[in-house]
Structures are given as structure tokens and as C-alpha cells.
Design a protein around this motif. Structure first.
Motif, mmCIF file in Angstrom:
data_model
loop_
_atom_site.group_PDB
_atom_site.id
_atom_site.type_symbol
_atom_site.label_atom_id
_atom_site.label_comp_id
_atom_site.label_asym_id
_atom_site.label_seq_id
_atom_site.Cartn_x
_atom_site.Cartn_y
_atom_site.Cartn_z
ATOM 1 N N LEU A 19 0.829 -1.206 0.000
ATOM 2 C CA LEU A 19 0.000 0.000 0.000
ATOM 3 C C LEU A 19 0.862 1.253 0.000
ATOM 4 O O LEU A 19 0.559 2.230 -0.691
ATOM 5 N N ARG A 20 1.960 1.216 0.767
ATOM 6 C CA ARG A 20 2.843 2.386 0.831
ATOM 7 C C ARG A 20 3.524 2.633 -0.506
ATOM 8 O O ARG A 20 3.644 3.790 -0.950
ATOM 9 N N ASP A 21 3.953 1.576 -1.166
ATOM 10 C CA ASP A 21 4.581 1.726 -2.488
ATOM 11 C C ASP A 21 3.592 2.278 -3.504
ATOM 12 O O ASP A 21 3.957 3.114 -4.348
ATOM 13 N N ALA A 22 2.346 1.825 -3.433
ATOM 14 C CA ALA A 22 1.323 2.330 -4.365
ATOM 15 C C ALA A 22 1.079 3.818 -4.142
ATOM 16 O O ALA A 22 0.957 4.594 -5.100
ATOM 17 N N GLU A 23 1.025 4.232 -2.882
ATOM 18 C CA GLU A 23 0.812 5.650 -2.582
ATOM 19 C C GLU A 23 1.992 6.497 -3.028
ATOM 20 O O GLU A 23 1.806 7.619 -3.507
ATOM 21 N N GLU A 24 3.206 5.981 -2.873
ATOM 22 C CA GLU A 24 4.386 6.728 -3.305
ATOM 23 C C GLU A 24 4.416 6.915 -4.816
ATOM 24 O O GLU A 24 4.994 7.881 -5.323
ATOM 25 N N LYS A 25 3.800 5.992 -5.551
ATOM 26 C CA LYS A 25 3.733 6.098 -7.010
ATOM 27 C C LYS A 25 2.525 6.905 -7.480
ATOM 28 O O LYS A 25 2.287 7.018 -8.683
ATOM 29 N N GLY A 26 1.768 7.451 -6.525
ATOM 30 C CA GLY A 26 0.605 8.251 -6.887
ATOM 31 C C GLY A 26 -0.636 7.437 -7.155
ATOM 32 O O GLY A 26 -1.662 7.984 -7.573
ATOM 33 N N ASN A 27 -0.571 6.137 -6.909
ATOM 34 C CA ASN A 27 -1.727 5.267 -7.110
ATOM 35 C C ASN A 27 -2.549 5.246 -5.827
ATOM 36 O O ASN A 27 -2.323 4.428 -4.934
ATOM 37 N N VAL A 28 -3.479 6.183 -5.701
ATOM 38 C CA VAL A 28 -4.280 6.328 -4.493
ATOM 39 C C VAL A 28 -5.757 6.343 -4.871
ATOM 40 O O VAL A 28 -6.123 6.725 -5.984
ATOM 41 N N PRO A 29 -6.637 5.927 -3.946
ATOM 42 C CA PRO A 29 -8.075 5.956 -4.257
ATOM 43 C C PRO A 29 -8.578 7.383 -4.323
ATOM 44 O O PRO A 29 -8.227 8.229 -3.488
ATOM 45 N N SER A 30 -9.395 7.671 -5.309
ATOM 46 C CA SER A 30 -9.909 9.027 -5.479
ATOM 47 C C SER A 30 -11.283 8.953 -6.142
ATOM 48 O O SER A 30 -11.466 8.244 -7.134
ATOM 49 N N SER A 31 -12.227 9.680 -5.589
ATOM 50 C CA SER A 31 -13.584 9.738 -6.132
ATOM 51 C C SER A 31 -13.722 10.953 -7.031
ATOM 52 O O SER A 31 -13.571 12.103 -6.573
ATOM 53 N N HIS A 32 -13.976 10.722 -8.311
ATOM 54 C CA HIS A 32 -14.155 11.830 -9.250
ATOM 55 C C HIS A 32 -15.494 12.528 -9.023
ATOM 56 O O HIS A 32 -15.641 13.712 -9.350
ATOM 57 N N GLU A 33 -16.456 11.805 -8.475
ATOM 58 C CA GLU A 33 -17.761 12.409 -8.235
ATOM 59 C C GLU A 33 -17.708 13.394 -7.070
ATOM 60 O O GLU A 33 -18.549 14.282 -6.983
#
Length: 360
Positions: A19-33
């Protein structure tokens, strides 16, 4: 392995490192709505708190220009510029609160979901982003279907709610057209507020659902295969085979250093075959004997062999050998409980040395 098989094999929960590696790469959950909801909220606040006074001021400005044209002569280009600047100033003052609200609410919702970070990998060009096959896959993937469902909700459901809520206001607006002209603005403003309220309520529900979906989808995408979990454990903890080899090498080196200390021993106590304890006692070095080596079975045999090669006295005392082997570590001073028994053996060693000198 196909993508479907790879997804099916991802049955393990993601680790903190994943999870930390994903966040460091900018891969984070985000709601466009959520951005749409905050934009509508900002517009609603602007509509309620700023539009009435803003329209009033702007109307007075336009009224002043129309009713008193003599103060705004348009004989030269400078007059045109002056009038344009005056109107731009008034229009800017009217729209400035909207711009501030949109910026503040847009940044606020972005920061509330994830803290800002600069990730170069997110802006690097990738062939997969312009690939027709990749685009087709994204459109008809689960995320594509969910996005289609959200768009359908915004168009169809919101339209239905809008029709139900504004059914009576439609006739009010038509009546205002044939009555007092001033009521057109009032009625239109009230209808616009209702429309924005409906959209705000609908997008609020959609934003909440989309937020939980985005987090669930992101967490699902971060799941790992059993092999990935093993590989990560090896990276963080080290390969068990390599670590076992390193421990074996460390034990061999410690054993060799221990054997190198046997020739310096004063005496060796044995079991007689299973245990061997090599002790060194020099009054100038320490107040009590020190164990320089100890071993069991083959190591005990090797200690006895080195002791014989170097003329070190060997004493057989099974109870003492077993007790010292279990209680005292190498390079440690023996406990006081062994002083008497060891002192007697050391006395024999010194007595034998003195007799040897006399004979010589």
C-alpha cells in the motif's frame, strides 16, 4: 498468465509495504464524483449568498449606463476602453466570489481524499495510454461499466427527479412571462436554486457511493498473489536459504575462533566423550577461570585432540562437565558455584608443573 488468471490468483490482502509503495507512485483511491459534488456545493453557496446582491449591483451599473449615457461618451477609443474597464471591473467583482469558492472547495476535496504529492511517473508518457486495445479494455472493464452507470444516473435519475420537483414551477415561469416582467427574474432565480438543490442532493448521494466504491476498488486492485507475498517477505526479511547459509558461516567462524583458543587453555574437563570444557586461568588476567571453548560430541573430541597436541591436562569429571556446559557460555567467567571444584583441578595442574620443573 492471462489478466483474468492473474486477478483470480490475487487472493491475499495487500501488505503495508504494498500500500505504501502504491501511494508513493501516486496510485491512491480518489472519487471523481466528489469533485463534482463540491463544485455544485460551491455554486449553490455562490447562488444563495452572492448572486442576489451581485445581480443587484450589476443591474444598477447597467441601469446607470443606460439612463445616463452622457457620462459615458464614446467619441474616442479611450472612451471605449474606459467603459470596457468599468464593466469588466463590475463583472469581475460579480464573478470573483464564484472563482474563490470553486478553487477553495476543489482544493479542499482533493486534500481531504489524499495529500498532494509530486509523482513524476504519473506524467510520463506511456504507449498504453494511447493504445486502441488498451482504451477498448478500459471502456469495457468493470471501471468502465461503473462510470457508465454513474453517467446514466446523472442523466436519467437526476432528470426524473428534476421533472418531479419542478413540475409546478414550469407553469409559474410561464405565468411570469405574461404578468410582471420583474417577476421573471425572481421566479427564474427560485427555479434555478431548486434545480441546483436537486443536482446537489443527487451528486451528494453519488459522491458518497463513489467514494466507498473507489476505496474498495483500489484495495481490491492492490491484493497480492501468494508468490508476491513470499517475494516481498524475502526482500524485507531476507531469503531464508541465504540467511541459513549466513548463520552456518557465522557458526563455523565462531567455532574456528573457539578452537583457536583451546591451545591457550589451562585445563580441559570432559564427560569423558560427550562434553569437553576448556578453561583458562591466569591470575594476572582475571580473578576467576574463563571458558575459552566448549563442545559436544565431535567438537568435544576435537577439543580433546587439540589439548593432547598442546600438552594441556585433561580431567574426566562428568557431573562438572555437564553442569558447566549447560550453564556457562564461551568467553564467560565461571559462576562461583564451580569455584571449589575447578580450584582443585587447577591446583593439580600447578602441582604437576612444579614437580616437572623439579625433575628437570
Amino acid at each position: 498468465m492471462s489478466d483474468g488468471e492473474d486477478k483470480d490468483s490475487k487472493t491475499e490482502e495487500p501488505t503495508e509495504k504494498k500500500l505504501r509503495d502504491a501511494e508513493e507512485k501516486g496510485n491512491v483511491p480518489s472519487s471523481h464524483e466528489a469533485s463534482l459534488f463540491t463544485s455544485m456545493l460551491a455554486f449553490y453557496l455562490y447562488l444563495v449568498f452572492f448572486v442576489p446582491d451581485g445581480i443587484k449591483r450589476l443591474g444598477e451599473t447597467l441601469k446607470d449606463i443606460v439612463e445616463r449615457p452622457e457620462q459615458w461618451r464614446l467619441n474616442t477609443a479611450a472612451d471605449m476602453v474606459s467603459l470596457g474597464l468599468h464593466l469588466s471591473k463590475e463583472i469581475g467583482a460579480f464573478l470573483l466570489p464564484a472563482a474563490i469558492l470553486f478553487i477553495v472547495f476543489g482544493l479542499g476535496q482533493s486534500f481531504a481524499q489524499n495529500l498532494p504529492q509530486f509523482v513524476l511517473d504519473r506524467i510520463m508518457p506511456k504507449a498504453s495510454r494511447i493504445s486502441p486495445v488498451g482504451g477498448f479494455t478500459r471502456i469495457y472493464s468493470v471501471d468502465g461499466l461503473v462510470n457508465f452507470g454513474k453517467s446514466l444516473f446523472k442523466v436519467v435519475i437526476v432528470a426524473i427527479i428534476m421533472v418531479v420537483v419542478l413540475k409546478n414551477d414550469y407553469y409559474r415561469l410561464l405565468n411570469s412571462l405574461i404578468t410582471d416582467p420583474h417577476s421573471i427574474m425572481t421566479t427564474g432565480y427560485e427555479i434555478l436554486k431548486k434545480m441546483v438543490t436537486v443536482v446537489l442532493f443527487s451528486t451528494g448521494i453519488l459522491a458518497v457511493a463513489d467514494y466507498f466504491w473507489a476505496n474498495h476498488r483500489w484495495h481490491t486492485q492492490q491484493k497480492m498473489t501468494k508468490q508476491e507475498v513470499k517475494d516481498e517477505y524475502k526482500q524485507s526479511q531476507g531469503d531464508p536459504v541465504v540467511k541459513a547459509r549466513q548463520r552456518s558461516i557465522a557458526r563455523d567462524r565462531a567455532r574456528r575462533r573457539m578452537m583457536d583458543g583451546v591451545p591457550r587453555a589451562t585445563l580441559v574437563i570432559t564427560n569423558p566423550t560427550h562434553y569437553a570444557i576448556a578453561l583458562r586461568y591466569v591470575k594476572e588476567e582475571s580473578d576467576a577461570p574463563i571458558i575459552v571453548a566448549k563442545g559436544q560430541d565431535l567438537i568435544a573430541l576435537r577439543i580433546r585432540e587439540i589439548a593432547k597436541e598442546n600438552g594441556i591436562p585433561i580431567f574426566e569429571d562428568p557431573p562438572l562437565a555437564r553442569s558447566m556446559f549447560a550453564q556457562v557460555s564461551v568467553d564467560s567467567v565461571i559462576p562461583s558455584v564451580f569455584y571449589k571444584a575447578v580450584a582443585e583441578l587447577i591446583h593439580k595442574v600447578y602441582a604437576a608443573r612444579q614437580n616437572k620443573r623439579r625433575v628437570n
